[in-house]
Design a protein around this motif. Structure first.
Motif, PDB file in Angstrom:
ATOM      1  N   VAL A 269       0.847  -1.194   0.000  1.00 32.50           N
ATOM      2  CA  VAL A 269       0.000   0.000   0.000  1.00 32.50           C
ATOM      3  C   VAL A 269       0.883   1.245   0.000  1.00 32.50           C
ATOM      4  CG1 VAL A 269      -1.710   1.296   1.340  1.00 32.50           C
ATOM      5  CG2 VAL A 269      -1.872  -1.197   1.182  1.00 32.50           C
ATOM      6  N   LYS A 270       1.941   1.220   0.777  1.00 29.79           N
ATOM      7  CA  LYS A 270       2.817   2.386   0.930  1.00 29.79           C
ATOM      8  C   LYS A 270       3.610   2.695  -0.339  1.00 29.79           C
ATOM      9  CE  LYS A 270       6.272   4.229   4.114  1.00 29.79           C
ATOM     10  NZ  LYS A 270       7.059   3.961   5.307  1.00 29.79           N
ATOM     11  N   TYR A 271       4.001   1.674  -1.081  1.00 26.24           N
ATOM     12  CA  TYR A 271       4.869   1.874  -2.248  1.00 26.24           C
ATOM     13  C   TYR A 271       4.228   1.417  -3.560  1.00 26.24           C
ATOM     14  CZ  TYR A 271       8.321   2.563   1.400  1.00 26.24           C
ATOM     15  OH  TYR A 271       9.003   3.012   2.493  1.00 26.24           O
ATOM     16  N   ARG A 272       2.917   1.513  -3.625  1.00 26.86           N
ATOM     17  CA  ARG A 272       2.214   1.114  -4.846  1.00 26.86           C
ATOM     18  C   ARG A 272       2.665   1.983  -6.019  1.00 26.86           C
ATOM     19  NH1 ARG A 272      -2.181  -2.202  -4.861  1.00 26.86           N
ATOM     20  NH2 ARG A 272      -2.263  -1.872  -2.635  1.00 26.86           N
ATOM     21  N   ARG A 273       2.967   3.240  -5.735  1.00 27.36           N
ATOM     22  CA  ARG A 273       3.481   4.153  -6.754  1.00 27.36           C
ATOM     23  C   ARG A 273       4.983   4.293  -6.582  1.00 27.36           C
ATOM     24  NH1 ARG A 273      -1.080   8.848  -6.505  1.00 27.36           N
ATOM     25  NH2 ARG A 273      -2.747   7.553  -7.352  1.00 27.36           N
ATOM     26  N   SER A 274       5.646   4.607  -7.663  1.00 28.26           N
ATOM     27  CA  SER A 274       7.101   4.808  -7.645  1.00 28.26           C
ATOM     28  C   SER A 274       7.447   5.884  -6.616  1.00 28.26           C
ATOM     29  CB  SER A 274       7.547   5.235  -9.047  1.00 28.26           C
ATOM     30  OG  SER A 274       8.923   5.434  -9.070  1.00 28.26           O
ATOM     31  N   THR A 275       8.345   5.532  -5.679  1.00 34.66           N
ATOM     32  CA  THR A 275       8.656   6.407  -4.555  1.00 34.66           C
ATOM     33  C   THR A 275      10.158   6.614  -4.436  1.00 34.66           C
ATOM     34  OG1 THR A 275       6.743   5.510  -3.374  1.00 34.66           O
ATOM     35  CG2 THR A 275       8.352   6.722  -2.062  1.00 34.66           C
ATOM     36  N   ARG A 276      10.546   7.860  -4.340  1.00 35.52           N
ATOM     37  CA  ARG A 276      11.961   8.193  -4.150  1.00 35.52           C
ATOM     38  C   ARG A 276      12.338   7.915  -2.698  1.00 35.52           C
ATOM     39  NH1 ARG A 276      14.622  14.052  -5.481  1.00 35.52           N
ATOM     40  NH2 ARG A 276      16.736  13.258  -5.728  1.00 35.52           N
ATOM     41  N   LEU A 277      13.404   7.128  -2.508  1.00 35.07           N
ATOM     42  CA  LEU A 277      13.857   6.776  -1.163  1.00 35.07           C
ATOM     43  C   LEU A 277      15.354   7.014  -1.039  1.00 35.07           C
ATOM     44  CD1 LEU A 277      12.112   3.301  -0.614  1.00 35.07           C
ATOM     45  CD2 LEU A 277      11.401   5.503   0.322  1.00 35.07           C
ATOM     46  N   SER A 278      15.808   7.179   0.197  1.00 31.04           N
ATOM     47  CA  SER A 278      17.247   7.202   0.450  1.00 31.04           C
ATOM     48  C   SER A 278      17.802   5.817   0.154  1.00 31.04           C
ATOM     49  CB  SER A 278      17.519   7.566   1.917  1.00 31.04           C
ATOM     50  OG  SER A 278      17.055   6.522   2.762  1.00 31.04           O
ATOM     51  N   ALA A 279      19.096   5.729  -0.052  1.00 32.30           N
ATOM     52  CA  ALA A 279      19.714   4.430  -0.338  1.00 32.30           C
ATOM     53  C   ALA A 279      19.464   3.420   0.787  1.00 32.30           C
ATOM     54  CB  ALA A 279      21.200   4.594  -0.630  1.00 32.30           C
ATOM     55  N   PRO A 280      19.662   3.793   2.064  1.00 38.14           N
ATOM     56  CA  PRO A 280      19.406   2.790   3.114  1.00 38.14           C
ATOM     57  C   PRO A 280      17.958   2.290   3.121  1.00 38.14           C
ATOM     58  CG  PRO A 280      20.705   4.591   4.002  1.00 38.14           C
ATOM     59  CD  PRO A 280      20.269   5.017   2.631  1.00 38.14           C
ATOM     60  N   ASP A 281      16.998   3.198   2.905  1.00 37.92           N
ATOM     61  CA  ASP A 281      15.597   2.784   2.892  1.00 37.92           C
ATOM     62  C   ASP A 281      15.281   1.927   1.671  1.00 37.92           C
ATOM     63  OD1 ASP A 281      15.103   4.072   5.282  1.00 37.92           O
ATOM     64  OD2 ASP A 281      14.297   5.878   4.343  1.00 37.92           O
ATOM     65  N   TYR A 282      15.824   2.314   0.520  1.00 35.67           N
ATOM     66  CA  TYR A 282      15.610   1.544  -0.701  1.00 35.67           C
ATOM     67  C   TYR A 282      16.174   0.131  -0.529  1.00 35.67           C
ATOM     68  CZ  TYR A 282      15.645   0.284  -5.660  1.00 35.67           C
ATOM     69  OH  TYR A 282      15.438  -0.342  -6.858  1.00 35.67           O
ATOM     70  N   ILE A 283      17.383   0.037  -0.030  1.00 38.55           N
ATOM     71  CA  ILE A 283      18.028  -1.267   0.146  1.00 38.55           C
ATOM     72  C   ILE A 283      17.271  -2.111   1.166  1.00 38.55           C
ATOM     73  CG2 ILE A 283      20.128  -2.407   0.975  1.00 38.55           C
ATOM     74  CD1 ILE A 283      21.678  -0.058  -0.424  1.00 38.55           C
ATOM     75  N   ASP A 284      16.774  -1.488   2.226  1.00 37.91           N
ATOM     76  CA  ASP A 284      15.973  -2.220   3.212  1.00 37.91           C
ATOM     77  C   ASP A 284      14.710  -2.777   2.555  1.00 37.91           C
ATOM     78  OD1 ASP A 284      15.403  -3.058   5.973  1.00 37.91           O
ATOM     79  OD2 ASP A 284      13.797  -1.556   5.870  1.00 37.91           O
ATOM     80  N   CYS A 285      14.014  -1.946   1.790  1.00 40.92           N
ATOM     81  CA  CYS A 285      12.819  -2.427   1.070  1.00 40.92           C
ATOM     82  C   CYS A 285      13.184  -3.550   0.110  1.00 40.92           C
ATOM     83  CB  CYS A 285      12.171  -1.279   0.300  1.00 40.92           C
ATOM     84  SG  CYS A 285      11.273  -0.091   1.309  1.00 40.92           S
ATOM     85  N   LEU A 286      14.264  -3.369  -0.617  1.00 42.45           N
ATOM     86  CA  LEU A 286      14.682  -4.362  -1.606  1.00 42.45           C
ATOM     87  C   LEU A 286      15.025  -5.698  -0.957  1.00 42.45           C
ATOM     88  CD1 LEU A 286      15.604  -5.455  -4.314  1.00 42.45           C
ATOM     89  CD2 LEU A 286      17.710  -4.150  -4.068  1.00 42.45           C
ATOM     90  N   LEU A 287      15.774  -5.663   0.117  1.00 40.15           N
ATOM     91  CA  LEU A 287      16.167  -6.919   0.757  1.00 40.15           C
ATOM     92  C   LEU A 287      14.973  -7.614   1.410  1.00 40.15           C
ATOM     93  CD1 LEU A 287      19.677  -5.980   2.173  1.00 40.15           C
ATOM     94  CD2 LEU A 287      19.119  -7.245   0.081  1.00 40.15           C
ATOM     95  N   ASN A 288      14.054  -6.854   1.977  1.00 40.32           N
ATOM     96  CA  ASN A 288      12.837  -7.461   2.534  1.00 40.32           C
ATOM     97  C   ASN A 288      11.970  -8.048   1.427  1.00 40.32           C
ATOM     98  OD1 ASN A 288      13.264  -7.008   5.314  1.00 40.32           O
ATOM     99  ND2 ASN A 288      12.622  -4.883   5.094  1.00 40.32           N
ATOM    100  N   TRP A 289      11.848  -7.326   0.318  1.00 42.40           N
ATOM    101  CA  TRP A 289      11.077  -7.800  -0.833  1.00 42.40           C
ATOM    102  C   TRP A 289      11.700  -9.077  -1.399  1.00 42.40           C
ATOM    103  CZ3 TRP A 289      12.638  -7.967  -6.052  1.00 42.40           C
ATOM    104  CH2 TRP A 289      11.628  -8.113  -6.999  1.00 42.40           C
ATOM    105  N   THR A 290      13.029  -9.082  -1.521  1.00 43.10           N
ATOM    106  CA  THR A 290      13.739 -10.255  -2.032  1.00 43.10           C
ATOM    107  C   THR A 290      13.542 -11.450  -1.104  1.00 43.10           C
ATOM    108  OG1 THR A 290      15.373  -8.858  -3.131  1.00 43.10           O
ATOM    109  CG2 THR A 290      16.001 -11.143  -2.717  1.00 43.10           C
TER     110      THR A 290
END
Length: 131
Positions: free
Chosen positions: A17-38
């Motif tokens: 719900v939070k990231y349904r649309r393309s969202t600009r994130l800091s690198a640490p936040d992006y990587i955290d989302c990516l690793l959790n998603w992976t």
């Protein structure tokens, strides 16, 4: 989250719900989302069956390609923004070895489009030339 001045990555996850649309994130936040998603994908037994009798889904290769394409972005960011710190910690051999294995694997099986790997094109060419 970027890999040099020409490459910026935004996070998007259609199941969130939070990231349904393309969202600009800091690198640490992006990587955290990516690793959790992976991790969620790796834990998904419909994608990676644990029973030998269970088949892989028809979209298995496409989903794995999406994972690897996104994981590449961590390497691109590390090399473009943190390589000096990696070297200061004498960890460049580990990063280079890890990335070389990743690059050879995705190249051998055509899992990441070369356009997606443009931020590290010079390094990729040098590593692939060594083979």
């Amino acid at each position: 989250m970027c890999a040099g001045p020409r490459f910026e990555y935004h996070w998007q996850d259609s199941n969130s719900v939070k990231y349904r649309r393309s969202t600009r994130l800091s690198a640490p936040d992006y990587i955290d989302c990516l690793l959790n998603w992976t991790q969620a994908h790796i834990d998904d037994e419909s994608l990676f069956p644990v029973e030998p009798s269970m088949p892989f889904p028809r979209n298995f290769v496409d989903r794995v390609k999406a994972i690897l394409r996104r994981l590449f972005r961590i390497y691109a960011h590390m090399y473009n923004h943190h390589f000096a710190q990696v070297c200061a910690l004498h960890l460049e051999v580990h990063l280079n070895t890890s990335y070389r294995h990743f690059l050879l694997f995705v190249t051998e099986y055509n899992l990441v489009d070369p356009k997606e790997m443009a931020p590290l094109a010079e390094l990729n060419d040098a590593l692939l030339e060594e083979n």
